[in-house]
Design a protein around this motif. Structure first.
Motif, PDB file in Angstrom:
ATOM      1  N   UNK A 164      -9.188  54.959  13.178  1.00 48.63           N
ATOM      2  CA  UNK A 164      -9.887  53.870  13.868  1.00 48.63           C
ATOM      3  C   UNK A 164      -9.244  52.510  13.647  1.00 48.63           C
ATOM      4  N   UNK A 165      -8.412  52.368  12.606  1.00 44.98           N
ATOM      5  CA  UNK A 165      -7.681  51.123  12.345  1.00 44.98           C
ATOM      6  C   UNK A 165      -6.306  51.487  11.801  1.00 44.98           C
ATOM      7  N   UNK A 166      -5.338  50.623  12.055  1.00 43.08           N
ATOM      8  CA  UNK A 166      -3.991  50.882  11.571  1.00 43.08           C
ATOM      9  C   UNK A 166      -3.217  49.587  11.439  1.00 43.08           C
ATOM     10  N   UNK A 167      -2.228  49.603  10.561  1.00 37.63           N
ATOM     11  CA  UNK A 167      -1.318  48.473  10.416  1.00 37.63           C
ATOM     12  C   UNK A 167       0.039  48.864  10.981  1.00 37.63           C
ATOM     13  N   UNK A 168       0.491  48.101  11.970  1.00 39.42           N
ATOM     14  CA  UNK A 168       1.811  48.329  12.559  1.00 39.42           C
ATOM     15  C   UNK A 168       2.784  47.382  11.871  1.00 39.42           C
ATOM     16  N   UNK A 169       3.802  47.966  11.253  1.00 39.53           N
ATOM     17  CA  UNK A 169       4.773  47.202  10.474  1.00 39.53           C
ATOM     18  C   UNK A 169       6.130  47.174  11.163  1.00 39.53           C
ATOM     19  N   UNK A 170       6.890  46.079  10.989  1.00 39.43           N
ATOM     20  CA  UNK A 170       8.297  46.132  11.386  1.00 39.43           C
ATOM     21  C   UNK A 170       9.011  47.187  10.548  1.00 39.43           C
ATOM     22  N   UNK A 171      10.195  47.589  10.979  1.00 37.63           N
ATOM     23  CA  UNK A 171      10.946  48.592  10.250  1.00 37.63           C
ATOM     24  C   UNK A 171      11.541  48.056   8.958  1.00 37.63           C
ATOM     25  N   UNK A 172      12.365  48.888   8.312  1.00 33.53           N
ATOM     26  CA  UNK A 172      12.842  48.571   6.963  1.00 33.53           C
ATOM     27  C   UNK A 172      14.343  48.316   6.901  1.00 33.53           C
ATOM     28  N   UNK A 173      14.944  47.882   8.000  1.00 31.67           N
ATOM     29  CA  UNK A 173      16.368  47.541   7.962  1.00 31.67           C
ATOM     30  C   UNK A 173      16.609  46.280   7.153  1.00 31.67           C
ATOM     31  N   UNK A 174      15.593  45.397   7.109  1.00 34.34           N
ATOM     32  CA  UNK A 174      15.766  44.072   6.517  1.00 34.34           C
ATOM     33  C   UNK A 174      15.015  43.926   5.199  1.00 34.34           C
ATOM     34  N   UNK A 175      15.527  43.057   4.358  1.00 36.86           N
ATOM     35  CA  UNK A 175      14.814  42.706   3.129  1.00 36.86           C
ATOM     36  C   UNK A 175      13.450  42.120   3.460  1.00 36.86           C
ATOM     37  N   UNK A 176      13.413  41.283   4.471  1.00 35.42           N
ATOM     38  CA  UNK A 176      12.177  40.685   4.961  1.00 35.42           C
ATOM     39  C   UNK A 176      12.108  40.974   6.452  1.00 35.42           C
ATOM     40  N   UNK A 177      11.204  41.873   6.841  1.00 38.37           N
ATOM     41  CA  UNK A 177      11.213  42.367   8.209  1.00 38.37           C
ATOM     42  C   UNK A 177      10.310  41.641   9.169  1.00 38.37           C
ATOM     43  N   UNK A 178       9.356  40.834   8.647  1.00 39.51           N
ATOM     44  CA  UNK A 178       8.461  40.087   9.524  1.00 39.51           C
ATOM     45  C   UNK A 178       7.004  40.424   9.286  1.00 39.51           C
ATOM     46  N   UNK A 179       6.147  39.839  10.122  1.00 33.59           N
ATOM     47  CA  UNK A 179       4.708  40.029   9.993  1.00 33.59           C
ATOM     48  C   UNK A 179       4.263  41.358  10.599  1.00 33.59           C
ATOM     49  N   UNK A 180       3.226  41.925  10.001  1.00 30.78           N
ATOM     50  CA  UNK A 180       2.618  43.141  10.530  1.00 30.78           C
ATOM     51  C   UNK A 180       1.483  42.786  11.481  1.00 30.78           C
ATOM     52  N   UNK A 181       0.986  43.802  12.168  1.00 31.57           N
ATOM     53  CA  UNK A 181      -0.173  43.642  13.052  1.00 31.57           C
ATOM     54  C   UNK A 181      -1.227  44.673  12.656  1.00 31.57           C
TER      55      UNK A 181
END
Length: 456
Positions: A164-181
């Protein structure tokens, strides 16, 4: 199936079914307009689908907090849990009542680590939007700007996995990949119509092999683990000096982390690196909310508990690269024995449909070495614990009065391979019903395609 089911208002039903197939969430112009006037860019326009007061009676209930109620009752109305208890729990007259005898009820399942929408199905290059692999640090990117709401994976996760809920994350190519949703798993025309209202942003970081491989192969820093840490530390120091006078999207995100408003989710496999990251976090003034994948977390369960860091892990993925070599099936059980926070995650469009089975596998591995973990505690690994690490546990993750009515009725023991969701409610709205083929969300992308809306 039912002891009593009062007629659902025809208008509400029509609105819900129409929205499932075409319109997205039941967004209202007034809500959208009021939120758009805030300082928050890309505000959530989520509005719950129509629901009716509902009671589930006679089922075995796992409340998500670690409790079990046999022959229990859950009553929800207005999108919220109203009451939960035994067979004597009062239920108002003239509401929808479902007989759960022989069935089980849990909170909605929550996946803390998903790439649905950013790496949607069909899996083709045109849909590969999860890694901004152009710089080792990209704090400025936001996963929500890549989410495709028509990804068929969302409906599969709802129907097959009770998610019913989920966190969508950027991938792991980068040390800092960005904000999640952080999203509510509902059909919508826009990602903003799925955004979990009031959820804090997450921030994806990554340790180890991925960043040093991606950028080392290009002849640039980092190409080693020491390079990983050096780049990270300098980036944090630069962010600490940011005065905000001239807008910098990357530093705005990093400042949000340093201020405790954005939660860090760190892809990290090896125990020694997790320990180093926790020291770096203390040096720079931020906190890690969860280590993801964390196949060696069992080696430092005490450190993770002392630092209040969750471990988001698989039940049995290991050995597919060097830093995953030392994974063991008992990872979750050893962490639980240390009273550390355990979360079972997917990182996979298929795995998200079976988080209940993954949790059961991890439980069984513990039992084989003499660590007995109750079913009620194991359910917490895929409900309240991920909600805690995502900063939404005050709103969802357990069946407690006042929380969102995110509820799953299972046709059998949810920790059995033979069981599956029979009905799924999100904020009190029945969005999936295995007994009603029309109550199955289908994205526009799937309409007219072979296997349209099929669930297993």
């Amino acid at each position: 199936m039912k002891t009593k089911l009062k007629t659902i208002a025809a208008g509400a039903l029509a609105i819900a079914l129409t929205a499932c197939s075409t319109n997205g969430t039941a967004e209202t112009e007034s809500a959208s307009a009021s939120q758009a006037t805030t300082d928050t860019p890309f505000p959530s326009t989520y509005e719950p689908y129509p629901g009716v007061p509902t009671a589930l009676v006679g089922a075995t209930i796992y409340d998500g907090v670690g409790g079990r109620i046999d022959n229990g009752t859950v009553f929800f109305s207005g999108g919220k849990i109203v009451s939960i208890g035994g067979p004597d729990t009062p239920v108002p007259a003239d509401i929808a009542v479902f007989d759960g005898t022989g069935k089980f009820v849990t909170p909605g399942i929550i996946d803390i680590h998903s790439h649905l929408g950013d790496y949607p199905t069909p899996s083709v290059d045109a849909h590969s939007d999860g890694n901004e692999a152009t710089s080792p640090t990209t704090p400025e990117v936001w996963a929500e700007h890549s989410v495709w709401p028509q990804d068929p994976g969302f409906a599969r996760a709802l129907a097959n996995g009770g998610v019913t809920s989920l966190q969508v994350l950027p991938g792991s190519a980068n040390l800092m990949g960005g904000r999640s949703a952080t999203l509510k798993n509902v059909p919508s025309r826009t990602v903003q119509g799925m955004k979990f209202p009031g959820a804090p942003y997450g921030f994806k970081m990554a340790c180890g092999e991925n960043p040093k491989r991606v950028y080392g192969n290009r002849g640039r820093m980092p190409s080693t683990r020491m390079g990983n840490f050096a780049v990270n530390r300098q980036t944090w120091l630069d962010a600490k000096a940011y005065d905000g006078k001239k807008r910098d999207l990357a530093k705005e995100t990093l400042k949000g982390v340093l201020d405790g408003e954005i939660l860090v989710h760190n892809h990290c496999y090896r125990a020694d690196e997790m320990a180093l990251v926790m020291d770096m976090a203390k040096e720079m003034g931020y906190k890690v909310s969860a280590f993801h994948h964390a196949v060696e977390a069992y080696k430092i369960g005490d450190l993770l508990r002392e630092n209040d860091v969750c471990s988001a892990i698989w039940a049995d993925w290991y050995g597919f690269k060097m830093e995953a070599y030392d994974g063991i099936l008992e990872n979750a059980a050893y962490l639980q024995r240390e009273d550390a926070c355990v979360v079972i995650h997917s990182d996979d469009a298929n795995g998200i449909q079976r988080l209940n089975q993954e949790a059961a596998k991890a439980q069984a591995a513990g039992a084989r070495v003499g660590i007995d973990i109750s079913d009620a505690q194991v359910i917490r690994w895929i409900t309240l614990n991920p909600a805690k690490a995502m900063g939404i546990d005050a709103m969802t993750g357990s069946l407690e009065p006042g929380k969102m009515a995110d509820v799953v009725l299972w046709n059998g023991d949810p920790l059995s391979v033979y069981s599956r969701p029979e009905k799924v409610w999100v904020d009190g709205a029945l969005l999936f019903d295995a007994m009603d083929r029309k109550r199955r969300p289908v994205s526009d992308f799937e309409l007219g395609q072979p296997g349209e809306g099929d669930v297993k």
